[in-house]
Enzyme design. Structure first.
Site, PDB file in Angstrom:
ATOM      1  N   CYS A   1       0.812  -1.109  -0.216  1.00 12.89           N
ATOM      2  CA  CYS A   1      -0.070   0.183   0.051  1.00 12.89           C
ATOM      3  C   CYS A   1       0.867   1.106   0.014  1.00 12.89           C
ATOM      4  O   CYS A   1       1.568   1.451  -1.036  1.00 12.89           O
ATOM      5  CB  CYS A   1      -0.922   0.088   1.132  1.00 12.89           C
ATOM      6  SG  CYS A   1      -2.397   1.030   0.790  1.00 12.89           S
TER       7      CYS A   1
ATOM      8  N   ARG B   1     -14.574   3.490  12.761  1.00 13.45           N
ATOM      9  CA  ARG B   1     -13.900   4.558  13.002  1.00 13.45           C
ATOM     10  C   ARG B   1     -14.069   5.860  12.400  1.00 13.45           C
ATOM     11  O   ARG B   1     -14.178   6.731  12.990  1.00 13.45           O
ATOM     12  CB  ARG B   1     -12.170   3.875  12.817  1.00 13.45           C
ATOM     13  CG  ARG B   1     -11.226   4.984  13.394  1.00 13.45           C
ATOM     14  CD  ARG B   1      -9.959   4.862  12.738  1.00 13.45           C
ATOM     15  NE  ARG B   1     -10.040   4.824  11.305  1.00 13.45           N
ATOM     16  CZ  ARG B   1      -9.194   4.225  10.232  1.00 13.45           C
ATOM     17  NH1 ARG B   1      -8.000   3.568  10.937  1.00 13.45           N
ATOM     18  NH2 ARG B   1      -9.390   4.464   9.051  1.00 13.45           N
TER      19      ARG B   1
ATOM     20  N   LYS C   1     -12.425   7.504  -1.535  1.00 14.25           N
ATOM     21  CA  LYS C   1     -11.699   6.503  -0.588  1.00 14.25           C
ATOM     22  C   LYS C   1     -12.090   5.119  -1.476  1.00 14.25           C
ATOM     23  O   LYS C   1     -13.208   4.746  -1.741  1.00 14.25           O
ATOM     24  CB  LYS C   1     -11.859   6.344   0.704  1.00 14.25           C
ATOM     25  CG  LYS C   1     -10.991   5.266   1.330  1.00 14.25           C
ATOM     26  CD  LYS C   1     -10.930   5.209   2.837  1.00 14.25           C
ATOM     27  CE  LYS C   1     -10.311   4.087   3.636  1.00 14.25           C
ATOM     28  NZ  LYS C   1     -10.311   3.868   5.001  1.00 14.25           N
TER      29      LYS C   1
ATOM     30  N   GLU D   1      -3.196  -9.188   3.505  1.00 10.72           N
ATOM     31  CA  GLU D   1      -3.080  -9.493   4.978  1.00 10.72           C
ATOM     32  C   GLU D   1      -4.281  -9.304   5.928  1.00 10.72           C
ATOM     33  O   GLU D   1      -4.051  -9.754   7.060  1.00 10.72           O
ATOM     34  CB  GLU D   1      -1.819  -8.860   5.576  1.00 10.72           C
ATOM     35  CG  GLU D   1      -1.766  -7.336   5.948  1.00 10.72           C
ATOM     36  CD  GLU D   1      -1.817  -6.460   4.988  1.00 10.72           C
ATOM     37  OE1 GLU D   1      -1.854  -5.120   4.980  1.00 10.72           O
ATOM     38  OE2 GLU D   1      -1.662  -6.835   3.560  1.00 10.72           O
TER      39      GLU D   1
ATOM     40  N   HIS E   1      -4.443  -5.148   0.441  1.00 15.70           N
ATOM     41  CA  HIS E   1      -4.024  -5.681   1.684  1.00 15.70           C
ATOM     42  C   HIS E   1      -4.547  -7.246   1.787  1.00 15.70           C
ATOM     43  O   HIS E   1      -5.305  -7.306   2.491  1.00 15.70           O
ATOM     44  CB  HIS E   1      -4.758  -4.743   2.869  1.00 15.70           C
ATOM     45  CG  HIS E   1      -4.352  -3.362   2.939  1.00 15.70           C
ATOM     46  ND1 HIS E   1      -3.145  -2.990   3.653  1.00 15.70           N
ATOM     47  CD2 HIS E   1      -4.631  -2.150   2.446  1.00 15.70           C
ATOM     48  CE1 HIS E   1      -2.936  -1.918   3.820  1.00 15.70           C
ATOM     49  NE2 HIS E   1      -3.627  -1.195   2.932  1.00 15.70           N
TER      50      HIS E   1
ATOM     51  N   SER F   1      -7.942  -0.430   0.707  1.00 18.08           N
ATOM     52  CA  SER F   1      -8.322   0.652   1.525  1.00 18.08           C
ATOM     53  C   SER F   1      -7.273   1.687   1.351  1.00 18.08           C
ATOM     54  O   SER F   1      -6.237   1.906   1.932  1.00 18.08           O
ATOM     55  CB  SER F   1      -8.248   0.282   2.874  1.00 18.08           C
ATOM     56  OG  SER F   1      -8.514   1.076   3.743  1.00 18.08           O
TER      57      SER F   1
END
Length: 314
Positions: A142, A249, A163, A237, A235, A192
């Site tokens: 990223c 969040r 986003k 992971e 991502h 993301s």
């Protein structure tokens, strides 16, 4: 694969409950093979979460790995206790005389800043330059991928209109490529980010191979032909609930975020989010360790410095 880490690291107990093999120094000393040395530069704010995510995938092949965690001394973490960093992490001066078979550079929540305004940028630049002669294969993730491309090739990052958050399809472009051994023609992974790179710049400024891409995500994974450097903008992971935690969040902070795409059933945030990328993640990290690191790195670490690489330069 057994991974050798400090047995006091909080991730150890989580991994053991998942039947993932971790070992301490005493047991590792009785294995008559040279372990692979892997350095993880963890730039993510939730250090312990990222540690567990990466270790879970690195523990997926029958090779012994010695893991060291690195942090940027010029940055003070606001979300992880200093005791944790001092106990389980090393600084760049502490590792710069060592050699590593592989390194992972994580993402970081600093996309909104120009690269040069990131508080640890100079230290990061020095570390990346050092890695050319002290690390055999580096996997950038990223923001870590964007920063690496910018430093090495002058490839810029560009702000997106909104986003990119969700689970997106990508096509593999190089049939039989070692990093995608065992993959189908397409796969999905979490993304993301607020920024992207230009495919045209990659083609014009580098000799890197684009290995996967998708209609929503654009270029997803690219690498040098010798696999000394690998860049992944997704991502793989991530845990099942990572995007959900990011969404809640941001929502609670008043940012009015989009619901992550292709993630919650019927876009109902009260539903358990899908997990549909774990097999691809396991394959990708295993392929990196096995084919980019284990089968190519010299037995004598010092020869990494003598093993010249053209990387992705034109």
């Amino acid at each position: 694969m057994p991974i050798r880490i400090d047995k006091k690291l909080p991730a150890v107990e989580i991994l053991r409950t998942e039947n993932i093999f971790v070992m301490d120094d005493q047991r590792a000393a009785h294995q008559d093979i040279r372990p692979l040395k892997i350095l993880i530069l963890n730039l993510m704010p939730q250090k312990m979460v990222t540690e567990t995510q990466l270790l879970r995938h690195l523990a997926n092949t029958p090779l012994q790995l010695d893991i060291d965690f690195l942090y940027m001394e010029s940055h003070r973490s606001k979300t992880t206790r200093s005791e944790h960093m001092e106990t389980f992490y090393k600084t760049f001066p502490e590792v710069k005389d060592e050699y590593f078979d592989g390194m992972i550079i994580t993402g970081a929540p600093v996309e909104h800043l120009p690269f040069e305004e990131v508080d640890y940028w100079e230290e990061f630049r020095q570390m990346l330059e050092w890695s050319k002669t002290h690390v055999y294969s580096t996997l950038h993730i990223c923001w870590g991928a964007q920063a690496g491309l910018y430093l090495r090739y002058g490839v810029e990052k560009y702000q997106m209109d909104s986003k990119l958050s969700g689970i997106y399809p990508q096509d593999t472009l190089k049939e039989g490529h070692l990093l995608f051994r065992g993959f189908d023609d397409s796969y999905v992974s979490p993304h993301s980010r607020h920024t992207e790179i230009s495919k045209e710049e990659v083609l014009n400024k580098t000799n890197l191979e684009i290995l996967s891409e998708g209609p929503q995500v654009g270029v997803s994974i690219l690498a040098s032909r010798d696999l000394r450097e690998i860049y992944s903008f997704g991502h793989l992971e991530y845990d099942r609930d990572t995007l959900a935690k990011e969404y809640f969040r941001d929502r609670d902070a008043g940012f009015d975020p989009h619901i992550p795409e292709n993630y919650f059933k019927d876009d109902d945030v009260n539903q358990v989010p899908c997990l549909c990328w774990s097999s691809s993640a396991a394959l990708f990290f295993s392929n990196w360790v096995d084919h980019a690191v284990y089968q190519e790195t010299p037995f004598d670490w010092r020869k990494i410095e003598d093993d010249a690489s053209a990387y992705g330069y034109l």
